[in-house]
Write a protein that holds these residues in place. Structure first.
Motif, PDB file in Angstrom:
ATOM      1  N   ILE A  76      94.808 101.687  52.096  1.00  0.00           N
ATOM      2  CA  ILE A  76      94.778 100.907  50.856  1.00  0.00           C
ATOM      3  C   ILE A  76      93.337 100.795  50.358  1.00  0.00           C
ATOM      4  O   ILE A  76      92.435 100.479  51.143  1.00  0.00           O
ATOM      5  N   VAL A  77      93.119 101.095  49.117  1.00  0.00           N
ATOM      6  CA  VAL A  77      91.811 100.873  48.485  1.00  0.00           C
ATOM      7  C   VAL A  77      91.980  99.755  47.468  1.00  0.00           C
ATOM      8  O   VAL A  77      92.839  99.823  46.597  1.00  0.00           O
ATOM      9  N   VAL A  78      91.157  98.714  47.634  1.00  0.00           N
ATOM     10  CA  VAL A  78      91.281  97.521  46.806  1.00  0.00           C
ATOM     11  C   VAL A  78      90.016  97.367  45.983  1.00  0.00           C
ATOM     12  O   VAL A  78      88.922  97.438  46.540  1.00  0.00           O
ATOM     13  N   ILE A  79      90.134  97.179  44.685  1.00  0.00           N
ATOM     14  CA  ILE A  79      88.950  96.735  43.941  1.00  0.00           C
ATOM     15  C   ILE A  79      89.213  95.328  43.444  1.00  0.00           C
ATOM     16  O   ILE A  79      90.330  94.955  43.108  1.00  0.00           O
ATOM     17  N   THR A  80      88.165  94.521  43.469  1.00  0.00           N
ATOM     18  CA  THR A  80      88.323  93.112  43.134  1.00  0.00           C
ATOM     19  C   THR A  80      86.970  92.510  42.792  1.00  0.00           C
ATOM     20  O   THR A  80      85.924  93.092  43.104  1.00  0.00           O
TER      21      THR A  80
END
Lengths: 228, 350
Positions: free
Chosen positions: B195-199
């Motif tokens: 999973i790649v998360v941007i936040t």
């Protein structure tokens, strides 16, 4: 026969109901057939305008310019002039310049560009994120058109065709006045020229009722399909 | 495995070229949850969109599972995208379709299976994200958290190896955010999904990520395992992000309390202790007080947070001694050091 005065408009025993029925059928036929054709051509043209705008490719830019120019030209020619201009084309396409069938080319050519703009606006109004989401899932352009653009903008497409159809009903009356048949033709020939005011009145009432029915149907369909 | 190699992206704006991404190198290992944190405009969205080819780098390459995404076109690119799911800040569901039909949508795109098989698969996924009973509902009838669950089910429909999360919890309230984050961790564990998360929320990073990269103005200024970055933030921007998450009150409040204590206890010492991992569970402070009975302690402020790799906590305390026995204080501090607690004596201004 009393042809003068306000009361003459309501002497409906002067109306030939067989002719009135025939004319009503012609008007409805012209409206429905041209509506279907306008919906198809309008969506195709609107789609071309939508897909070719903001594109960097030269080909797309040329297509966009040409279609936009055609759409603007045919939208700006007054309908009554368009009929006259299209007489030779009508003769070639339909084989006659009289009757309801002869009215179709000019009805379609005048209304389709108008609807194309409404279609383009409907697609523009869609949330761009949904289109991007479909792209991210690996959708082809065609899949995006058939599974995203058209279903997601369907309420706007239906209310757009409703508005277009109502102006088409007005056009059929105008076309009728120069020989296309229908209620406009009847109101002009049997009503105005024969000084039978009740016929003019009745034709008007029927046209208003047809407009109401189409608006009601359009609103009902929008209400049914709009799940937002 | 996802690998960015010397990736840069330049947009041609009205006032000349704008460098959105500058020389980014990063590697995401399989099965990990990788977080990219940054303020808006830092280039996060551009970066994550390069993984599924919605954006292409101007220079450099993006490789996903050995395939150079940045070079793929047409059918090959669409094929690769089927194996990369994505969820969005505003969910981006099709309002004209029911929950079930929304989850079937990617299966229609990949033309996988017949109608019945698609239905069955969609029903399984809806169960996985905890939305059974809502199959016939339209998105407009769902809450934000439920919509994002549909988004997640939809993203998983084609059995992707990678899930991209574009600010997926930024439009949700804190409670719903945590529920969605728990679901993501659960999916990561159960399906072995990368999973790649941007936040822009450090909370998201702390709660679910294994690894974090801090993006500032298109450059990765700092990256490492989440716990390390929380313990030893190097850059000023990272410290700001970490503080946003670890200080309970605002930093100013703490400073006021410390100033007051310094004033009222001229002999005391103010110490900041940082605990991580298992230390946070040990009774280190009470043991210290037992060993150095002349010391008195009062707590100024403290907090503790859970990350994927363990707990991290900080505690501000004030130590005073009876009979002005400074040796006791020094002894207490030394004891803390032997317990491998990070201690920082906050100096009074002379």
């Amino acid at each position: 026969m009393n042809n003068n005065g306000f009361a003459s408009f309501f002497e409906f025993n002067n109306v030939d109901w067989t002719k009135m029925g025939q004319a009503t059928w012609e008007t409805v036929w012209m409206t429905v057939v041209s509506m279907i054709a306008v919906a198809i051509f309008g969506i195709i043209l609107g789609l071309i305008l939508f897909e070719t705008q903001n594109s960097n490719s030269i080909g797309a830019k040329i297509i966009n310019w040409v279609v936009a120019a055609l759409v603007n030209i045919f939208r700006s020619i007054p309908f009554i002039i368009l009929i006259v201009l299209l007489l030779p084309a009508t003769q070639a396409l339909v084989g006659t310049i009289m009757g309801p069938r002869a009215a179709l080319p000019s009805l379609i050519i005048s209304a389709a560009p108008f609807y194309a703009r409404l279609v383009q606006i409907a697609f523009d109004d869609l949330d761009h994120g949904v289109i991007e989401a479909a792209k991210a899932m690996g959708a082809t352009r065609w899949q995006i058109v058939t599974k995203v653009l058209i279903p997601e903008s369907s309420p706007a497409l239906v209310s757009g065709i409703t508005v277009t159809t109502i102006s088409l009903i007005g056009y059929t009356a105008m076309a009728g006045a120069i020989g296309a048949g229908g209620l406009g033709n009847l109101a002009y020939l049997d009503g105005f020229q024969a000084s039978n005011n009740a016929v003019t009145m009745m034709a008007t009432i029927i046209i208003v009722v047809i407009v109401f029915i189409f608006q009601f149907l359009g609103d009902a369909v929008v209400k049914k399909i709009d799940k937002r | 495995m996802i690998r960015f190699k010397d990736v840069s992206k330049t947009y041609t704006g009205k006032e000349g070229p704008v460098k959105a991404i500058k020389d980014v190198n990063l590697t995401v290992s399989d099965g990990k949850i990788y977080g990219i944190v940054g303020y808006s405009g830092a280039g996060k969205s551009t970066l994550i969109r390069m993984i599924n080819g919605l954006e292409t780098p101007t220079t450099g390459s993006v490789t996903v599972n050995g395939q150079e995404i940045s070079q793929l076109k047409g059918e090959a690119l669409r094929e690769a995208r089927l194996k990369i799911g994505m969820i969005f800040q505003h969910f981006d569901l099709l309002w004209s379709r029911t929950v079930l039909e929304n989850v079937e949508f990617p299966l229609e795109i990949s033309k996988k299976g017949n109608k019945e098989e698609r239905r069955k698969k969609a029903e399984e996924l809806i169960k996985l994200v905890g939305l059974q009973g809502k199959e016939k509902a339209y998105p407009s009838e769902l809450s934000g958290g439920q919509k994002q669950r549909v988004g997640i089910a939809r993203a998983l429909a084609n059995d992707p190896k990678i899930l991209l999360s574009d600010e997926a919890t930024s439009a949700l309230d804190p409670k719903t955010t945590d529920e969605v984050l728990d679901l993501l961790v659960d999916i990561n564990r159960r399906l072995g999904l990368t999973i790649v998360v941007i936040t822009h929320e450090m909370h998201v990073i702390r709660k679910i990520c294994d690894h974090v990269a801090v993006l500032d103005a298109g450059t990765i200024v700092e990256d490492g395992p989440v716990l390390d970055v929380f313990k030893h933030p190097q850059q000023a921007i990272t410290k700001r992000f970490v503080n946003q998450e670890t200080s309970t009150g605002s930093a100013d409040d703490t400073q006021v309390v410390v100033d007051q204590l310094l004033e009222s206890h001229p002999n005391g010492v103010i110490v900041k202790l940082t605990f991580h991992g298992d230390q946070a569970k040990l009774p280190i402070v009470s043991e210290m007080l037992r060993q150095f009975p002349d010391t008195n302690m009062s707590i100024i402020e403290g907090n503790i947070h859970q990350t994927q790799e363990g707990s991290i906590g900080s505690l501000y305390i004030q130590l005073t001694v009876e009979n002005d026995n400074q040796e006791q204080i020094q002894g207490a501090l030394d004891y803390l050091k032997t317990m491998r607690v990070e201690t920082e004596v906050i100096n009074r201004e002379q």
